[in-house]
Design a protein around this motif. Structure first.
Motif, PDB file in Angstrom:
ATOM      1  N   ARG B  84       0.854  -1.258  -0.088  1.00  0.00           N
ATOM      2  CA  ARG B  84       0.071  -0.149  -0.110  1.00  0.00           C
ATOM      3  C   ARG B  84       0.931   1.246   0.097  1.00  0.00           C
ATOM      4  NH1 ARG B  84      -5.256  -1.950   2.072  1.00  0.00           N
ATOM      5  NH2 ARG B  84      -4.869  -3.887   2.457  1.00  0.00           N
ATOM      6  N   LYS B 172      -4.369  -4.216  -8.464  1.00  0.00           N
ATOM      7  CA  LYS B 172      -5.042  -3.228  -7.345  1.00  0.00           C
ATOM      8  C   LYS B 172      -5.367  -4.103  -6.259  1.00  0.00           C
ATOM      9  CE  LYS B 172      -9.812  -4.525  -9.604  1.00  0.00           C
ATOM     10  NZ  LYS B 172     -10.172  -5.284  -8.300  1.00  0.00           N
ATOM     11  N   ILE B 173      -5.554  -3.323  -5.068  1.00  0.00           N
ATOM     12  CA  ILE B 173      -5.912  -3.902  -3.685  1.00  0.00           C
ATOM     13  C   ILE B 173      -7.250  -4.557  -3.675  1.00  0.00           C
ATOM     14  CG2 ILE B 173      -5.768  -3.740  -1.360  1.00  0.00           C
ATOM     15  CD1 ILE B 173      -3.739  -1.259  -1.903  1.00  0.00           C
ATOM     16  N   ASP B 174      -7.273  -5.785  -3.818  1.00  0.00           N
ATOM     17  CA  ASP B 174      -8.838  -6.256  -3.603  1.00  0.00           C
ATOM     18  C   ASP B 174      -9.136  -6.503  -2.222  1.00  0.00           C
ATOM     19  OD1 ASP B 174      -7.922  -9.430  -4.886  1.00  0.00           O
ATOM     20  OD2 ASP B 174      -7.163  -8.395  -3.134  1.00  0.00           O
ATOM     21  N   VAL B 175     -10.591  -6.654  -1.836  1.00  0.00           N
ATOM     22  CA  VAL B 175     -11.017  -6.852  -0.659  1.00  0.00           C
ATOM     23  C   VAL B 175     -12.021  -8.242  -0.707  1.00  0.00           C
ATOM     24  CG1 VAL B 175     -12.605  -6.012   1.055  1.00  0.00           C
ATOM     25  CG2 VAL B 175     -11.150  -4.541  -0.247  1.00  0.00           C
TER      26      VAL B 175
END
Lengths: 437, 180
Positions: B84, B172-175
């Motif tokens: 991040r 991308k940062i995934d959730v």
């Protein structure tokens, strides 16, 4: 190298790997493997990896996990969340901040059918946030209550976190599940008081909803109760069965899951796709948890070989005059770890170190389990990695910024200060229902 | 690259097969345990060997068989912090390094659990239950099978990701909504 250096060094390595996005299970397993190799030799390290995984999974007590997850997944896919929310709105919607209060109690009710905080936050966010935004509720409150209310599910049985804690801390799982009930109700009550207080002091935060036709409202209230009988059946079946000593957690979970399937099919709320999705959710999450669990068990073996438990017990004997100091120290550790780690990582990293310390001071490990689960709930809300907050953000998309959701959660974190103080000061809140077991 | 994509596509079949065996094991566990509870509490006749069958067969299948499926969906529990902070390019290389690290771990896992499975098969491992014996050795093979499939998937993913190179739109940062 001293035991302290080895223990803390291994922990630092694990945190570094986790920070680099290595799966938590691999981080713990790999560091433990290298540690065993360093402490003994390669053969010992390989033999632990050879034997531990099968023995760990082939465990009757742990079979409660897939069954609890399945019960929650089926409940979620059969629309129990919707029924609970509608009922809660009908009965509580007229209160100040009524929709948020209703969401809060719907989360608590959902907790009786599901054991996953994250699942509860996702389900309630989809149902409640659009409704609250339609009634011009403050965005922080609308999202904060879903993220925070989700944490109730880890306390109210069936709870996956309690099962995991019970296995690793070697504490009765039934006692733990029962111990979570009153703290869960206490948490929901304090949240409710805060929401009502805010809405009463500043109605702009949660504009009141007018119910013009009182007779129609009462008709809706009674009708809504007919929708939530499956939850009552599950509560009686699972919690009642556990409390009465009729079933073990695994049996309660399996029977509860089957009951949820039968109810869902009979009420035509569960179709084939929902059925398959429920199993995919439950079995996928089980495999996910066990992938981490194996790493944790190997890590625990490594710490045992390094003599970590004995070292911490001696340290405690040397300086811990007041158990409260230990509780405060543990609280600080959990608050910091909760900012970065997921619930499972937190439990599995800390239990091998903290449980022997609490045991050395003769503190009740069931009570400590409740505190741990509460701290895990808090960790799901604290920045920068508050998992429930991210789940809610995922549901609302670009409509509401992440900062607003975190700000909304701060009010609930304020409540947690009161709740945690009460739970620490009065262990009986957690232990009263477990007396006699 | 086309070959790797094709192999990954082909791998879907065994990945889904193992997943479905895991799902069926979960279903059988629910039915078996419920039937045992009903038999015991209503008819005072529990099913012999329920604890052993659930532990040695269903649980092992449920816990291990979906591993490759989890890896395919990037569903392992992670809590990255540094990516991040760093650039997307840094994140891309970290992801590849992490996959290589996972591959090493899962390879050692597969090797060692296969060694144990072979030993237990030769010994004809059984558990004693209710006056009889339940064969457990076949269950031992679930672990290396799941780990090998996960390893093969990781090899192909690493090959594909390295072959494609860094693409900003893909990182991308995934959730995820799984977990406890």
């Amino acid at each position: 190298m001293s035991t302290l250096t080895i223990s803390l060094g291994s922990l630092a390595f694990i945190l570094l790997l986790i920070g680099l996005r290595v799966p938590i299970g691999v981080s713990m397993g790999a560091v433990a493997f290298c540690g065993l190799w360093y402490l003994r030799n390669l053969d010992v390290a390989l033999s632990v990896l050879r034997d531990t995984p099968f023995v760990f999974a082939a465990n009757w007590d742990l079979s409660a996990i897939p069954m609890f997850l399945l019960m929650g997944a089926v409940a979620s896919n059969s629309g129990i969340g919707t029924a609970l929310f509608r009922t809660a709105v009908a009965w509580l919607g007229a209160l100040p901040g009524g929709l948020a209060v209703a969401t809060n109690w719907a989360c608590a009710g959902f907790g009786a059918a599901s054991g996953s905080s994250i699942a509860a936050a996702a389900v309630m966010a989809r149902l409640a946030i659009p409704e609250m935004l339609k009634h011009k509720y403050d965005k922080g409150l609308a999202t904060g209550v879903c993220a925070s209310g989700g944490t109730l599910d880890a306390l109210i049985p069936p709870s996956i976190v309690f099962v995991i804690y019970g296995i690793f801390a070697e504490v009765s799982i039934v006692k733990l599940l029962l111990a979570g009930i009153l703290p869960g109700i206490l948490t929901a009550s304090v949240y409710m008081i805060m929401i009502m207080g805010r809405a009463w002091l500043n109605p702009k935060v949660a504009p009141p909803i007018r119910f013009e036709d009182r007779a129609a409202l009462w008709r809706e209230r009674w009708a809504s109760l007919g929708e939530i009988w499956p939850v009552l059946v599950l509560i009686l079946g699972v919690i009642g069965g556990l409390y009465g000593g009729v079933v073990t957690p695994t049996e309660g979970g399996a029977a509860g899951a089957l009951l949820a399937v039968v109810i869902g099919v009979l009420r035509r709320r569960l179709n084939w796709q929902g059925f398959v999705d429920s199993f995919k959710d439950a079995i996928g999450t089980t495999a996910q948890l066990f992938f981490v669990g194996i790493g944790a068990v190997i890590y625990i073996r490594f710490l045992a070989l390094a003599g970590t438990a004995d070292m911490f017990t001696q340290l405690i004997g040397a300086w811990a005059v007041d158990p409260l100091l230990l509780v405060i120290a543990a609280s600080l550790i959990y608050l910091v770890l909760g900012m970065f780690l997921d619930p499972l990582g937190m439990i599995l990293l800390t239990i091998p170190v903290l449980v022997p310390m609490f045991a050395a001071l003769d503190l009740d490990l069931v009570w400590f389990g409740v505190l741990v689960v509460k701290y895990i709930g808090i960790g799901l809300l604290t920045p920068p990695v508050g998992f429930n907050v991210y789940v809610v953000k995922n549901v609302v998309g670009d409509q509401i910024p992440l900062e607003t959701i975190f700000k909304g959660c701060f009010w609930f974190l304020g409540c947690e200060v009161i709740i945690m103080s009460l739970l620490i000061a009065f262990p009986e809140i957690s232990l009263w229902l477990t007396r006699g077991f | 690259m086309k070959t790797v994509d094709k192999l990954l596509e082909w791998l879907e079949w065994p990945i889904n097969l193992l997943l479905w065996i895991g799902l069926i094991a979960g279903f059988l566990m629910m039915i078996h345990v419920s039937a045992d509870v009903t038999g015991r509490t209503v008819f005072n006749r529990p099913f012999a060997g329920t604890t052993e069958i659930v532990s040695a067969w269903y649980m092992v299948a449920v816990c291990y068989l979906p591993w490759a499926w989890l890896t395919r969906n990037d569903n392992h529990i992670i809590a990255g912090v540094f990516e991040r902070i760093g650039t997307a390019w840094f994140g891309y290389w970290i992801e590849i390094a992490v996959k290589i690290f996972m591959l090493v771990y899962v390879s050692v896992f597969a090797w060692q659990t296969a060694v144990r499975a072979l030993q237990q098969t030769r010994a004809g491992e059984v558990w004693e239950a209710a006056g009889g014996f339940i064969p457990v050795w076949p269950s031992r093979w679930v672990l290396p099978a799941a780990a090998i499939l996960m390893g093969i998937y990781l090899v192909l993913r690493i090959a594909r990701d390295v072959g494609r190179g860094y693409r900003p739109d893909q990182h991308k940062i995934d959730v995820r909504e799984g977990g406890v």
